[in-house]
Design a protein around this motif. Structure first.
Motif, PDB file in Angstrom:
ATOM      1  N   ILE A 241       0.832  -1.206   0.000  1.00  0.00           N
ATOM      2  CA  ILE A 241       0.000   0.000   0.000  1.00  0.00           C
ATOM      3  C   ILE A 241       0.867   1.257   0.000  1.00  0.00           C
ATOM      4  O   ILE A 241       0.614   2.210  -0.749  1.00  0.00           O
ATOM      5  CB  ILE A 241      -0.947   0.000   1.218  1.00  0.00           C
ATOM      6  CG1 ILE A 241      -1.938  -1.160   1.121  1.00  0.00           C
ATOM      7  CG2 ILE A 241      -1.691   1.325   1.315  1.00  0.00           C
ATOM      8  CD1 ILE A 241      -2.776  -1.349   2.362  1.00  0.00           C
ATOM      9  N   LEU A 242       1.912   1.247   0.823  1.00  0.00           N
ATOM     10  CA  LEU A 242       2.815   2.398   0.878  1.00  0.00           C
ATOM     11  C   LEU A 242       3.513   2.611  -0.463  1.00  0.00           C
ATOM     12  O   LEU A 242       3.720   3.754  -0.894  1.00  0.00           O
ATOM     13  CB  LEU A 242       3.849   2.202   1.991  1.00  0.00           C
ATOM     14  CG  LEU A 242       3.327   2.279   3.426  1.00  0.00           C
ATOM     15  CD1 LEU A 242       4.449   1.997   4.417  1.00  0.00           C
ATOM     16  CD2 LEU A 242       2.717   3.659   3.705  1.00  0.00           C
ATOM     17  N   GLY A 243       3.865   1.513  -1.131  1.00  0.00           N
ATOM     18  CA  GLY A 243       4.485   1.630  -2.450  1.00  0.00           C
ATOM     19  C   GLY A 243       3.564   2.311  -3.445  1.00  0.00           C
ATOM     20  O   GLY A 243       3.986   3.176  -4.218  1.00  0.00           O
ATOM     21  N   ILE A 244       2.278   1.915  -3.421  1.00  0.00           N
ATOM     22  CA  ILE A 244       1.282   2.520  -4.318  1.00  0.00           C
ATOM     23  C   ILE A 244       1.141   4.018  -4.023  1.00  0.00           C
ATOM     24  O   ILE A 244       1.135   4.855  -4.929  1.00  0.00           O
ATOM     25  CB  ILE A 244      -0.083   1.821  -4.162  1.00  0.00           C
ATOM     26  CG1 ILE A 244       0.018   0.353  -4.593  1.00  0.00           C
ATOM     27  CG2 ILE A 244      -1.150   2.553  -4.971  1.00  0.00           C
ATOM     28  CD1 ILE A 244      -1.226  -0.451  -4.294  1.00  0.00           C
ATOM     29  N   ILE A 245       1.046   4.356  -2.732  1.00  0.00           N
ATOM     30  CA  ILE A 245       0.854   5.754  -2.326  1.00  0.00           C
ATOM     31  C   ILE A 245       2.071   6.602  -2.685  1.00  0.00           C
ATOM     32  O   ILE A 245       1.944   7.714  -3.230  1.00  0.00           O
ATOM     33  CB  ILE A 245       0.577   5.842  -0.811  1.00  0.00           C
ATOM     34  CG1 ILE A 245      -0.767   5.177  -0.475  1.00  0.00           C
ATOM     35  CG2 ILE A 245       0.590   7.295  -0.333  1.00  0.00           C
ATOM     36  CD1 ILE A 245      -1.036   5.042   1.012  1.00  0.00           C
ATOM     37  N   LEU A 246       3.263   6.086  -2.387  1.00  0.00           N
ATOM     38  CA  LEU A 246       4.483   6.861  -2.638  1.00  0.00           C
ATOM     39  C   LEU A 246       4.753   7.041  -4.123  1.00  0.00           C
ATOM     40  O   LEU A 246       5.326   8.042  -4.536  1.00  0.00           O
ATOM     41  CB  LEU A 246       5.674   6.185  -1.948  1.00  0.00           C
ATOM     42  CG  LEU A 246       5.613   6.189  -0.414  1.00  0.00           C
ATOM     43  CD1 LEU A 246       6.788   5.417   0.182  1.00  0.00           C
ATOM     44  CD2 LEU A 246       5.600   7.610   0.126  1.00  0.00           C
ATOM     45  N   ARG A 247       4.357   6.064  -4.934  1.00  0.00           N
ATOM     46  CA  ARG A 247       4.462   6.245  -6.385  1.00  0.00           C
ATOM     47  C   ARG A 247       3.470   7.317  -6.847  1.00  0.00           C
ATOM     48  O   ARG A 247       3.789   8.161  -7.690  1.00  0.00           O
ATOM     49  CB  ARG A 247       4.200   4.926  -7.112  1.00  0.00           C
ATOM     50  CG  ARG A 247       4.269   5.075  -8.671  1.00  0.00           C
ATOM     51  CD  ARG A 247       2.913   4.872  -9.298  1.00  0.00           C
ATOM     52  NE  ARG A 247       2.834   5.326 -10.681  1.00  0.00           N
ATOM     53  CZ  ARG A 247       2.993   4.575 -11.756  1.00  0.00           C
ATOM     54  NH1 ARG A 247       3.235   3.298 -11.624  1.00  0.00           N
ATOM     55  NH2 ARG A 247       2.875   5.096 -12.953  1.00  0.00           N
ATOM     56  N   ARG A 248       2.259   7.291  -6.265  1.00  0.00           N
ATOM     57  CA  ARG A 248       1.221   8.253  -6.658  1.00  0.00           C
ATOM     58  C   ARG A 248       1.677   9.688  -6.412  1.00  0.00           C
ATOM     59  O   ARG A 248       1.402  10.579  -7.219  1.00  0.00           O
ATOM     60  CB  ARG A 248      -0.067   7.967  -5.875  1.00  0.00           C
ATOM     61  CG  ARG A 248      -1.188   8.965  -6.099  1.00  0.00           C
ATOM     62  CD  ARG A 248      -1.682   8.904  -7.537  1.00  0.00           C
ATOM     63  NE  ARG A 248      -2.771   9.828  -7.795  1.00  0.00           N
ATOM     64  CZ  ARG A 248      -2.615  11.104  -8.064  1.00  0.00           C
ATOM     65  NH1 ARG A 248      -1.397  11.630  -8.104  1.00  0.00           N
ATOM     66  NH2 ARG A 248      -3.655  11.885  -8.291  1.00  0.00           N
ATOM     67  N   PHE A 249       2.377   9.929  -5.298  1.00  0.00           N
ATOM     68  CA  PHE A 249       2.822  11.276  -4.952  1.00  0.00           C
ATOM     69  C   PHE A 249       4.277  11.536  -5.361  1.00  0.00           C
ATOM     70  O   PHE A 249       4.887  12.505  -4.917  1.00  0.00           O
ATOM     71  CB  PHE A 249       2.630  11.518  -3.456  1.00  0.00           C
ATOM     72  CG  PHE A 249       1.190  11.592  -3.036  1.00  0.00           C
ATOM     73  CD1 PHE A 249       0.452  12.747  -3.259  1.00  0.00           C
ATOM     74  CD2 PHE A 249       0.560  10.499  -2.457  1.00  0.00           C
ATOM     75  CE1 PHE A 249      -0.889  12.815  -2.886  1.00  0.00           C
ATOM     76  CE2 PHE A 249      -0.777  10.562  -2.085  1.00  0.00           C
ATOM     77  CZ  PHE A 249      -1.501  11.724  -2.302  1.00  0.00           C
ATOM     78  N   LYS A 250       4.812  10.606  -6.182  1.00  0.00           N
ATOM     79  CA  LYS A 250       6.141  10.743  -6.780  1.00  0.00           C
ATOM     80  C   LYS A 250       7.272  10.844  -5.755  1.00  0.00           C
ATOM     81  O   LYS A 250       8.322  11.433  -6.029  1.00  0.00           O
ATOM     82  CB  LYS A 250       6.175  11.945  -7.726  1.00  0.00           C
ATOM     83  CG  LYS A 250       5.269  11.781  -8.936  1.00  0.00           C
ATOM     84  CD  LYS A 250       5.533  12.810 -10.003  1.00  0.00           C
ATOM     85  CE  LYS A 250       4.697  12.516 -11.252  1.00  0.00           C
ATOM     86  NZ  LYS A 250       4.975  13.464 -12.343  1.00  0.00           N
ATOM     87  N   VAL A 251       7.037  10.272  -4.576  1.00  0.00           N
ATOM     88  CA  VAL A 251       8.150  10.131  -3.636  1.00  0.00           C
ATOM     89  C   VAL A 251       9.081   9.037  -4.160  1.00  0.00           C
ATOM     90  O   VAL A 251      10.305   9.169  -4.138  1.00  0.00           O
ATOM     91  CB  VAL A 251       7.644   9.782  -2.220  1.00  0.00           C
ATOM     92  CG1 VAL A 251       8.818   9.552  -1.265  1.00  0.00           C
ATOM     93  CG2 VAL A 251       6.737  10.890  -1.695  1.00  0.00           C
ATOM     94  N   LEU A 252       8.473   7.954  -4.650  1.00  0.00           N
ATOM     95  CA  LEU A 252       9.221   6.910  -5.347  1.00  0.00           C
ATOM     96  C   LEU A 252       8.822   6.946  -6.812  1.00  0.00           C
ATOM     97  O   LEU A 252       7.658   7.169  -7.139  1.00  0.00           O
ATOM     98  CB  LEU A 252       8.898   5.530  -4.768  1.00  0.00           C
ATOM     99  CG  LEU A 252       9.423   5.239  -3.359  1.00  0.00           C
ATOM    100  CD1 LEU A 252       8.863   3.914  -2.858  1.00  0.00           C
ATOM    101  CD2 LEU A 252      10.944   5.205  -3.332  1.00  0.00           C
ATOM    102  N   LYS A 253       9.791   6.743  -7.693  1.00  0.00           N
ATOM    103  CA  LYS A 253       9.474   6.735  -9.111  1.00  0.00           C
ATOM    104  C   LYS A 253       8.757   5.441  -9.478  1.00  0.00           C
ATOM    105  O   LYS A 253       8.845   4.439  -8.752  1.00  0.00           O
ATOM    106  CB  LYS A 253      10.738   6.896  -9.954  1.00  0.00           C
ATOM    107  CG  LYS A 253      11.702   5.737  -9.864  1.00  0.00           C
ATOM    108  CD  LYS A 253      12.905   5.973 -10.760  1.00  0.00           C
ATOM    109  CE  LYS A 253      13.852   4.767 -10.718  1.00  0.00           C
ATOM    110  NZ  LYS A 253      15.020   4.944 -11.599  1.00  0.00           N
ATOM    111  N   ALA A 254       8.057   5.450 -10.596  1.00  0.00           N
ATOM    112  CA  ALA A 254       7.415   4.234 -11.083  1.00  0.00           C
ATOM    113  C   ALA A 254       8.473   3.183 -11.373  1.00  0.00           C
ATOM    114  O   ALA A 254       9.564   3.486 -11.843  1.00  0.00           O
ATOM    115  CB  ALA A 254       6.615   4.545 -12.348  1.00  0.00           C
TER     116      ALA A 254
END
Length: 389
Positions: A241-254
């Motif tokens: 879930i955190l991976g999905i959220i952080l990708r959504r807000f561009k904290v982590l790249k796709a």
């Protein structure tokens, strides 16, 4: 065993497995080939029981498995799932169908622990297997830990040809509708991960070490949150879930781990985790698993197809497309891509027809793979693993 020798042997096994998978166009998956090699090697005495621990890769895999789950979360585009919400619902329904049929009818023949591990294996990939394996090993149930490995190693042999037949029928239906002028304007290809997406983090965190540091912190946070719930919410589910959220807000790249120097080694280390119990499984235990595996596939695949068909009919999808979406639970990506492209190329008689068919099938199949293997299976397995004892 000498650690360097063990490491070298493991790399040779994986080289052979990848080669065979590519030559057979993934009909024989690398997981299946590696399982056979490890099983024969351990049972014949060619490989010592400490081969995997001695390679140091097993310890690495157990350490970084959470990072890979966060990575899976960064593969998921919420925008694409919004566009393909019907596909997502059908995929979820298929996994629910596996669980319902396995639990309702499987208990007539199998122990509950086998049912729970079987649900994880049929509906998901490596991460789901690791979740139930960990619970089974902690409970001292070696054969239950091996059970999902053998299912996962062989499910592509069922899923690939069955999906291929169904997708060809769907491709013919699309071809006919296109020629008749009754086909709606096809949507563009699904973009489940866009590698041009960037992270808002400073440049030092875009390196291999920086990326692993950030993702390690995410897994630690997931561990803390799981602790707050006394383990009721599985750490790996939270990490997804955190991976999905952080990708959504561009904290982590796709596609966060792809392209970093350590990615290939990490993936091999993760996959090796599931082969560990094969070293201590006796030949008699292995033989005893043949019937449970057959029963698991019989009820699991039946439930999958039925629930996918019913959900698809309700949502207006053809029966062929609905069942193909459900079958992605047996293999996931990249099988979803390969089978879609092959169906379009084999049925389409012109370049335009090939593109039309591919544009209709591919977006659904890509999203389906993530909805079944990556998301729903991890959620369900994260809950069911707690009941293995």
């Amino acid at each position: 065993m000498n650690s360097l020798l063990a490491f070298t042997i493991v790399m040779l096994i994986w080289t052979i497995s990848d080669y065979v998978a590519k030559k057979t166009k993934a009909l024989l998956s690398s997981l299946f080939v590696a399982s056979v090699i490890f099983l024969v090697g351990f049972k014949s005495g060619l490989f010592p029981e400490d081969l995997l621990p001695s390679s140091s890769l097993l310890a690495l895999g157990q350490t970084v498995v959470g990072l890979v789950i966060v990575h899976l979360g960064t593969l998921i585009s919420l925008d694409e799932f919004k566009r393909q919400w019907k596909t997502f619902v059908i995929g979820v329904s298929a996994v629910v169908g596996i669980a319902v049929f396995m639990y309702a009818f499987g208990q007539i023949f199998l122990d509950t622990n086998y049912i729970l591990s079987g649900i994880a294996a049929i509906s998901g990939g490596t991460i789901s297997i690791i979740l139930v394996q960990d619970a089974a090993i902690n409970a001292g149930l070696v054969s239950v830990a091996v059970f999902p490995v053998l299912i996962a190693a062989t499910q592509g042999l069922i899923g690939f040809p069955l999906t291929s037949i169904i997708l060809r029928k769907e491709a013919r239906r699309i071809q006919t509708a296109y020629r008749d002028g009754t086909l709606a304007t096809p949507k563009e290809h699904a973009v489940v991960h866009d590698e041009t997406d960037d992270s808002i983090l400073p440049a030092p965190f875009h390196t291999t070490a920086g990326t692993l540091f950030v993702m390690g912190c995410v897994v630690l946070i997931a561990t803390v949150i799981s602790g707050w719930t006394n383990g009721y919410l599985n750490t790996f589910v939270i990490a997804l879930i955190l991976g999905i959220i952080l990708r959504r807000f561009k904290v982590l790249k796709a596609n966060a781990l792809n392209g970093i120097d350590a990615y290939g080694l990490i993936m091999i280390a993760i996959l090796l985790i599931i082969f560990g119990p094969l070293a201590t499984l006796s030949p008699s235990d292995l033989f005893d698993l043949i019937v449970p595996i057959t029963i698991a596939f019989a009820f699991g695949v039946t439930g999958l197809l039925l629930f996918a068909f019913l959900a698809g009919r309700f949502l207006g999808y053809s029966k062929e497309m609905s069942m193909a979406i459900g079958l992605t639970a047996l293999y996931g990506f990249p099988g979803t891509l390969i089978l879609s492209e092959e169906a379009a190329k084999n049925i389409g008689e012109t370049e335009e027809e090939v593109h039309i068919i591919e544009d209709e099938i591919l977006p659904k199949m890509i999203v389906a793979g993530f909805s079944t293997v990556t998301i729903t299976s991890v959620f369900i397995t994260g809950i069911l693993a707690a009941f293995i004892y």
